[in-house]
Design an enzyme around this catalytic site. Sequence first.
Site, PDB file in Angstrom:
ATOM      1  N   GLY A  16      24.839  34.561  29.130  1.00  0.00           N
ATOM      2  CA  GLY A  16      26.090  33.794  29.031  1.00  0.00           C
ATOM      3  C   GLY A  16      26.459  33.154  30.363  1.00  0.00           C
ATOM      4  O   GLY A  16      25.792  33.373  31.379  1.00  0.00           O
ATOM      5  N   VAL A  18      29.009  33.799  32.290  1.00  0.00           N
ATOM      6  CA  VAL A  18      29.383  34.808  33.287  1.00  0.00           C
ATOM      7  C   VAL A  18      28.148  35.603  33.710  1.00  0.00           C
ATOM      8  O   VAL A  18      27.919  35.829  34.900  1.00  0.00           O
ATOM      9  CB  VAL A  18      30.480  35.753  32.741  1.00  0.00           C
ATOM     10  CG1 VAL A  18      30.790  36.851  33.755  1.00  0.00           C
ATOM     11  CG2 VAL A  18      31.744  34.979  32.394  1.00  0.00           C
ATOM     12  N   ARG A 103      41.256  46.823  29.673  1.00  0.00           N
ATOM     13  CA  ARG A 103      42.074  46.519  30.865  1.00  0.00           C
ATOM     14  C   ARG A 103      43.421  47.240  30.894  1.00  0.00           C
ATOM     15  O   ARG A 103      43.879  47.647  31.956  1.00  0.00           O
ATOM     16  CB  ARG A 103      42.323  45.005  30.962  1.00  0.00           C
ATOM     17  CG  ARG A 103      41.103  44.236  31.384  1.00  0.00           C
ATOM     18  CD  ARG A 103      41.417  42.757  31.512  1.00  0.00           C
ATOM     19  NE  ARG A 103      40.184  41.994  31.630  1.00  0.00           N
ATOM     20  CZ  ARG A 103      40.010  40.781  31.139  1.00  0.00           C
ATOM     21  NH1 ARG A 103      40.998  40.163  30.518  1.00  0.00           N
ATOM     22  NH2 ARG A 103      38.858  40.168  31.291  1.00  0.00           N
ATOM     23  N   CYS A 132      40.282  36.115  34.734  1.00  0.00           N
ATOM     24  CA  CYS A 132      40.100  35.210  35.888  1.00  0.00           C
ATOM     25  C   CYS A 132      41.419  34.652  36.419  1.00  0.00           C
ATOM     26  O   CYS A 132      41.624  34.575  37.647  1.00  0.00           O
ATOM     27  CB  CYS A 132      39.162  34.062  35.513  1.00  0.00           C
ATOM     28  SG  CYS A 132      39.421  33.419  33.856  1.00  0.00           S
ATOM     29  N   SER A 162      34.875  26.048  31.435  1.00  0.00           N
ATOM     30  CA  SER A 162      33.846  27.100  31.500  1.00  0.00           C
ATOM     31  C   SER A 162      34.423  28.486  31.227  1.00  0.00           C
ATOM     32  O   SER A 162      33.676  29.398  30.855  1.00  0.00           O
ATOM     33  CB  SER A 162      33.135  27.102  32.853  1.00  0.00           C
ATOM     34  OG  SER A 162      34.075  27.304  33.886  1.00  0.00           O
ATOM     35  N   HIS A 252      39.838  27.437  38.164  1.00  0.00           N
ATOM     36  CA  HIS A 252      41.185  27.400  37.603  1.00  0.00           C
ATOM     37  C   HIS A 252      42.161  27.088  38.742  1.00  0.00           C
ATOM     38  O   HIS A 252      41.987  27.559  39.882  1.00  0.00           O
ATOM     39  CB  HIS A 252      41.573  28.761  37.016  1.00  0.00           C
ATOM     40  CG  HIS A 252      40.819  29.127  35.761  1.00  0.00           C
ATOM     41  ND1 HIS A 252      40.016  28.251  35.064  1.00  0.00           N
ATOM     42  CD2 HIS A 252      40.776  30.299  35.067  1.00  0.00           C
ATOM     43  CE1 HIS A 252      39.499  28.866  34.003  1.00  0.00           C
ATOM     44  NE2 HIS A 252      39.945  30.108  33.978  1.00  0.00           N
ATOM     45  N   ASN A 326      36.607  30.103  38.724  1.00  0.00           N
ATOM     46  CA  ASN A 326      36.878  31.096  37.677  1.00  0.00           C
ATOM     47  C   ASN A 326      35.670  31.953  37.344  1.00  0.00           C
ATOM     48  O   ASN A 326      35.820  33.087  36.856  1.00  0.00           O
ATOM     49  CB  ASN A 326      37.377  30.396  36.398  1.00  0.00           C
ATOM     50  CG  ASN A 326      36.410  29.340  35.884  1.00  0.00           C
ATOM     51  OD1 ASN A 326      35.995  28.452  36.631  1.00  0.00           O
ATOM     52  ND2 ASN A 326      36.033  29.434  34.632  1.00  0.00           N
TER      53      ASN A 326
END
Length: 348
Positions: A16, A18, A103, A132, A162, A252, A326
């Site tokens: 991917g 990331v 998280r 991010c 992205s 970002h 990001n």
Amino acid sequence: MAENNPVNIAVVGATGVVGEKIIEILETRNFPINEIKLLSSKRSAGKKVSFNSRELTVEEARPESFDNIDIALFSAGGSVSKKLAPEAVKRGAVVVDNTSAYRMDENVPLVVPEVNENDLQSHNGIIANPNCSTIQMVAALNPLQEAFGLSRVIVSTYQAVSGAGNEANNELEEQTRQYLNNEEMTAELLPVKGDEKHFPIAFNALPQIDVFQESGYTFEEMKMINESKKILHAQNLAIAATCVRLPFFTSHAESVYIDVEKDGLKVEDLWNVLKEADGVTLQDDPGTQTYPTPLDAADKEDVFVGRVRKDLDNDKGFHLWVVSDNLVKGAALNTIQIAERLIQNKWL
Ligand code: NAP
Ligand code: 3JN
């Protein structure tokens, strides 16, 4: 990174956006790797990926993939983390998870190393990497909170495509081509794949990132609010967010309004704190049109801050412009820095 015993590492979601950035940064930072395993879904299993001049074969992620793994870096979506992170921990790995799955779990530290590295010590096998948009905001706000105290934050984001993954990048490219050829733009993905309506992102601005919550805020906005309070250890800090997707690929940007607790501060006081802050670069000189932009921040590690201004009506109010890549500090780099701190501090 200083000399440390090399570890066995797994990258889940290695194909991917990331995951690819994680692989690139692991190579360039000389991370102490003994063995590395690249994992994906069945779709990409068998794909060849080069790593430090070796050719590696991507494998399908399964529970047994984590046998003998010391650190597993997950970026394959929340459902994959929910299913496989406990399997990795059961086999002795420490997981750094890039999804929202854990998280807000009180047993899981949520960490930006420059801000709350010590929270890592309380981990139970899983550490969460924040969203991010949260990472870059708290990196800029933490030094200001420590120096002056904060009572309110109001943020509006300008987020790169992205952040929504490989397919979203392809959609922006295709729609841009269509628009410039006077063709009708096909919108099938953004703002949210599973939602009823889709809008073109090319030449547009979409005030929806992730799904709407009952409160009227989107999930991305609620992530910024709840994650920031947890990382900054500031449950009483008032935070509001508006998250917007814009048609550029990387970095970002955020317009952030803060109320500080201390009276009588000047812009220079904030500059002096930001200049010294770990992981932050101040780029602020209106006289020379110096301020951060998404293109300039792309592929860089730091969080860039500019346009620091005092509010015209509120003595304790200030405005900031915060920009960062990001996929670098917002995702891959922060994940790797967490892993590095675990190794350096012997907190694995
Ligand atoms: P992406 O470009 O769409 O890539 C998704 C990756 O996950 C691919 O490697 C894919 O493998 C893999 N995958 C999908 N389903 C899988 C499964 N069942 N088992 C194993 N691997 C699977 O998405 P991305 O932008 O890299 O984002 C991936 C995740 O990272 C997101 O869902 C999000 O949770 C997290 N993320 C976090 C941040 C952040 O703010 N920190 C930013 C962006 C993303 P295939 O090639 O086989 O499909
Ligand atoms: O949209 C962005 O700019 C960031 C997106 C992050 C993201 C995308 C899909 C799922 C996340 C995240 O990290 O918060 C998730 C998720 O895991 O919830």
